[in-house]
Design a protein around this motif. Structure first.
Motif, PDB file in Angstrom:
ATOM      1  N   ALA A 194     -17.934  33.538   4.273  1.00  0.00           N
ATOM      2  CA  ALA A 194     -17.497  33.937   2.932  1.00  0.00           C
ATOM      3  C   ALA A 194     -16.836  35.310   2.922  1.00  0.00           C
ATOM      4  CB  ALA A 194     -18.685  33.922   1.970  1.00  0.00           C
ATOM      5  N   GLN A 195     -17.010  36.084   3.988  1.00  0.00           N
ATOM      6  CA  GLN A 195     -16.372  37.406   4.078  1.00  0.00           C
ATOM      7  C   GLN A 195     -14.959  37.337   4.662  1.00  0.00           C
ATOM      8  OE1 GLN A 195     -18.978  40.471   5.864  1.00  0.00           O
ATOM      9  NE2 GLN A 195     -20.667  39.016   5.678  1.00  0.00           N
ATOM     10  N   ILE A 196     -14.565  36.151   5.135  1.00  0.00           N
ATOM     11  CA  ILE A 196     -13.277  36.008   5.819  1.00  0.00           C
ATOM     12  C   ILE A 196     -12.157  35.747   4.817  1.00  0.00           C
ATOM     13  CG2 ILE A 196     -11.985  34.616   7.488  1.00  0.00           C
ATOM     14  CD1 ILE A 196     -14.661  33.920   8.811  1.00  0.00           C
ATOM     15  N   ASP A 197     -11.049  36.401   5.027  1.00  0.00           N
ATOM     16  CA  ASP A 197      -9.830  36.057   4.304  1.00  0.00           C
ATOM     17  C   ASP A 197      -9.232  34.863   5.039  1.00  0.00           C
ATOM     18  OD1 ASP A 197      -7.352  35.740   3.185  1.00  0.00           O
ATOM     19  OD2 ASP A 197      -6.723  37.822   3.406  1.00  0.00           O
ATOM     20  N   SER A 198      -9.377  33.670   4.442  1.00  0.00           N
ATOM     21  CA  SER A 198      -9.015  32.434   5.151  1.00  0.00           C
ATOM     22  C   SER A 198      -7.532  32.338   5.469  1.00  0.00           C
ATOM     23  CB  SER A 198      -9.434  31.217   4.321  1.00  0.00           C
ATOM     24  OG  SER A 198      -8.757  31.204   3.075  1.00  0.00           O
ATOM     25  N   MET A 199      -6.709  33.145   4.797  1.00  0.00           N
ATOM     26  CA  MET A 199      -5.264  33.104   5.047  1.00  0.00           C
ATOM     27  C   MET A 199      -4.842  34.058   6.161  1.00  0.00           C
ATOM     28  SD  MET A 199      -4.182  30.820   2.959  1.00  0.00           S
ATOM     29  CE  MET A 199      -2.404  31.097   2.910  1.00  0.00           C
ATOM     30  N   SER A 200      -5.749  34.956   6.536  1.00  0.00           N
ATOM     31  CA  SER A 200      -5.422  35.948   7.563  1.00  0.00           C
ATOM     32  C   SER A 200      -5.938  35.506   8.928  1.00  0.00           C
ATOM     33  CB  SER A 200      -6.025  37.309   7.196  1.00  0.00           C
ATOM     34  OG  SER A 200      -5.520  37.763   5.958  1.00  0.00           O
ATOM     35  N   GLU A 201      -5.456  36.168   9.950  1.00  0.00           N
ATOM     36  CA  GLU A 201      -5.861  35.830  11.310  1.00  0.00           C
ATOM     37  C   GLU A 201      -7.128  36.595  11.673  1.00  0.00           C
ATOM     38  OE1 GLU A 201      -3.905  35.421  15.796  1.00  0.00           O
ATOM     39  OE2 GLU A 201      -2.776  36.346  14.148  1.00  0.00           O
TER      40      GLU A 201
ATOM     41  N   ILE B 295     -14.141  28.354  17.445  1.00  0.00           N
ATOM     42  CA  ILE B 295     -14.347  27.989  16.037  1.00  0.00           C
ATOM     43  C   ILE B 295     -13.395  28.740  15.113  1.00  0.00           C
ATOM     44  CG2 ILE B 295     -16.092  29.733  15.446  1.00  0.00           C
ATOM     45  CD1 ILE B 295     -16.183  26.008  14.458  1.00  0.00           C
ATOM     46  N   ILE B 296     -12.847  29.849  15.563  1.00  0.00           N
ATOM     47  CA  ILE B 296     -12.008  30.703  14.716  1.00  0.00           C
ATOM     48  C   ILE B 296     -10.833  29.960  14.072  1.00  0.00           C
ATOM     49  CG2 ILE B 296     -10.342  32.608  14.842  1.00  0.00           C
ATOM     50  CD1 ILE B 296     -12.374  34.149  16.507  1.00  0.00           C
ATOM     51  N   PRO B 297     -10.127  29.069  14.787  1.00  0.00           N
ATOM     52  CA  PRO B 297      -9.005  28.380  14.134  1.00  0.00           C
ATOM     53  C   PRO B 297      -9.410  27.506  12.950  1.00  0.00           C
ATOM     54  CG  PRO B 297      -8.854  28.183  16.525  1.00  0.00           C
ATOM     55  CD  PRO B 297     -10.204  28.743  16.224  1.00  0.00           C
ATOM     56  N   TYR B 298     -10.691  27.217  12.810  1.00  0.00           N
ATOM     57  CA  TYR B 298     -11.159  26.325  11.752  1.00  0.00           C
ATOM     58  C   TYR B 298     -11.782  27.075  10.567  1.00  0.00           C
ATOM     59  CZ  TYR B 298     -10.554  23.148  15.661  1.00  0.00           C
ATOM     60  OH  TYR B 298     -10.022  22.458  16.722  1.00  0.00           O
ATOM     61  N   ILE B 299     -11.800  28.405  10.666  1.00  0.00           N
ATOM     62  CA  ILE B 299     -12.352  29.198   9.555  1.00  0.00           C
ATOM     63  C   ILE B 299     -11.422  30.340   9.138  1.00  0.00           C
ATOM     64  CG2 ILE B 299     -14.782  28.662  10.009  1.00  0.00           C
ATOM     65  CD1 ILE B 299     -15.003  31.276  11.571  1.00  0.00           C
ATOM     66  N   SER B 300     -10.266  30.434   9.758  1.00  0.00           N
ATOM     67  CA  SER B 300      -9.314  31.483   9.394  1.00  0.00           C
ATOM     68  C   SER B 300      -7.885  30.974   9.553  1.00  0.00           C
ATOM     69  CB  SER B 300      -9.515  32.739  10.256  1.00  0.00           C
ATOM     70  OG  SER B 300      -9.141  32.483  11.603  1.00  0.00           O
ATOM     71  N   LYS B 301      -6.963  31.689   8.905  1.00  0.00           N
ATOM     72  CA  LYS B 301      -5.546  31.342   8.933  1.00  0.00           C
ATOM     73  C   LYS B 301      -5.338  29.878   8.566  1.00  0.00           C
ATOM     74  CE  LYS B 301      -1.412  32.814  11.418  1.00  0.00           C
ATOM     75  NZ  LYS B 301      -0.825  33.271  12.689  1.00  0.00           N
ATOM     76  N   LEU B 302      -5.988  29.464   7.468  1.00  0.00           N
ATOM     77  CA  LEU B 302      -5.921  28.071   7.016  1.00  0.00           C
ATOM     78  C   LEU B 302      -4.890  27.938   5.904  1.00  0.00           C
ATOM     79  CD1 LEU B 302      -9.756  27.352   6.843  1.00  0.00           C
ATOM     80  CD2 LEU B 302      -8.188  26.764   8.702  1.00  0.00           C
TER      81      LEU B 302
END
Length: 312
Positions: free
Chosen positions: A35-42, A124-131
């Motif tokens: 929930a702390q991640i900006d999903s549009m950012s890398e 796992i990072i590609p599935y929780i960020s830059k979406l």
């Protein structure tokens, strides 16, 4: 961590439908970080997330701080070894049928502060960020009060199909993704221990209402069929002043009746679940006590909206 009411979880649909098993405390830690991640950012593997016991207490509404510290420590001990299996992980390389990856690459527990510091694994990072497509998002507060480890999983699978309001899920597929194939071989046990507790918690604590049925192939139940939707939003209560009430009152109308009429809640507040507006009106008329009951009811409704002055 920002205000818990604003925290939003965003995951790729590949992770929503992945196969994994996490304890309740482990799920809460991961969701609090996601929930702390900006999903549009890398996101990089070097980025560190912090989650404290006090934040979990605030998020979930726990009364016992000692339990929160205990659960956080347990999560620190096991979360590093947890993995997730993602089907068809790479659309650009269809030859890959499955990908198994850890959730996190490192985790530190700081006992003096009751805090975890962790980094997500590169897998796992590609599935929780830059979406930018094929993802599901929801407010963290809607799952924070769940106590069953399956409630969050089922909630996510339903929210993924929020535009349709219904979803059919194959029984064997669900058992595999929830990793309960060897635990609940009998359908009755699966329903009693997994499906029904999850639905009860979703209905009680989340923003969704859910009901379910089942579909058979021959004599065997092969699919669960879920229907769901967003619960009615609470109405905004408007406080009315004496001036507004007097100017809008009909001849002979009491203050209580004016407030109930203007807010449009007289029948909606009185009606029973599933009861029509007309049926509620007829039932109200038949109440014993006649005029006095009417006045008492109007007064109770109006006092919810009135500005608090004595108007007896």
């Amino acid at each position: 961590m920002e205000n818990k009411n604003h925290l939003t979880v965003v995951k790729s649909n590949k992770v929503i439908e992945a196969s994994y098993l996490l304890s309740l405390s482990e799920q809460r830690v991961l969701l609090a970080c996601i929930a702390q991640i900006d999903s549009m950012s890398e996101l990089t593997e070097q980025y560190q997330f912090e989650v404290s016991a006090s934040e979990i207490v605030d998020l979930v509404g726990l009364d016992n701080f000692s339990n929160a510290y205990r659960d956080l420590k347990k999560a620190a001990e096991k979360l590093y070894d947890r993995s997730v299996t993602i089907d068809d992980p790479d659309p650009e390389n269809p030859k890959i049928a499955q990908r198994k990856t850890r959730w996190i690459s490192s985790i530190d527990y700081i006992p003096g502060e009751g805090k975890l510091v962790l980094s997500f694994a590169s897998g796992i990072i590609p599935y929780i960020s830059k979406l930018s497509k094929e993802f599901t998002k929801y407010k963290l507060k809607h799952v924070a009060r769940f106590e069953s480890i399956y409630s969050i999983r089922l909630y996510e699978l339903l929210v993924q199909w929020s535009s349709t309001g219904e979803r059919e899920i194959e029984v064997e597929w669900l058992k595999n993704q929830f990793q309960v194939s060897n635990k609940y071989s009998r359908l009755g046990d699966l329903k009693r221990r997994v499906i029904e507790p999850a639905i009860a918690e979703i209905n009680e604590h989340s923003n969704l209402w859910v009901k379910y049925g089942q579909r058979k192939s021959g004599r065997t139940v092969t699919h669960f069929q879920f229907q769901f939707g967003v619960k009615d939003q609470p109405k905004q209560r408007k406080k009315l002043t004496d001036e507004e009430i007097n100017s809008l009152a009909k001849p002979g109308e009491t203050k209580a009746a004016v407030v109930a009429r203007l807010t449009g809640t007289l029948m909606s507040d009185f009606a029973k679940p599933g009861e029509s507006w007309g049926d509620a009106k007829e039932r109200k008329k038949s109440l014993k006590g006649g005029f006095n009951s009417e006045v008492q009811f109007l007064g109770s409704v109006a006092r919810t909206y009135y500005d608090g002055k004595d108007w007896s």
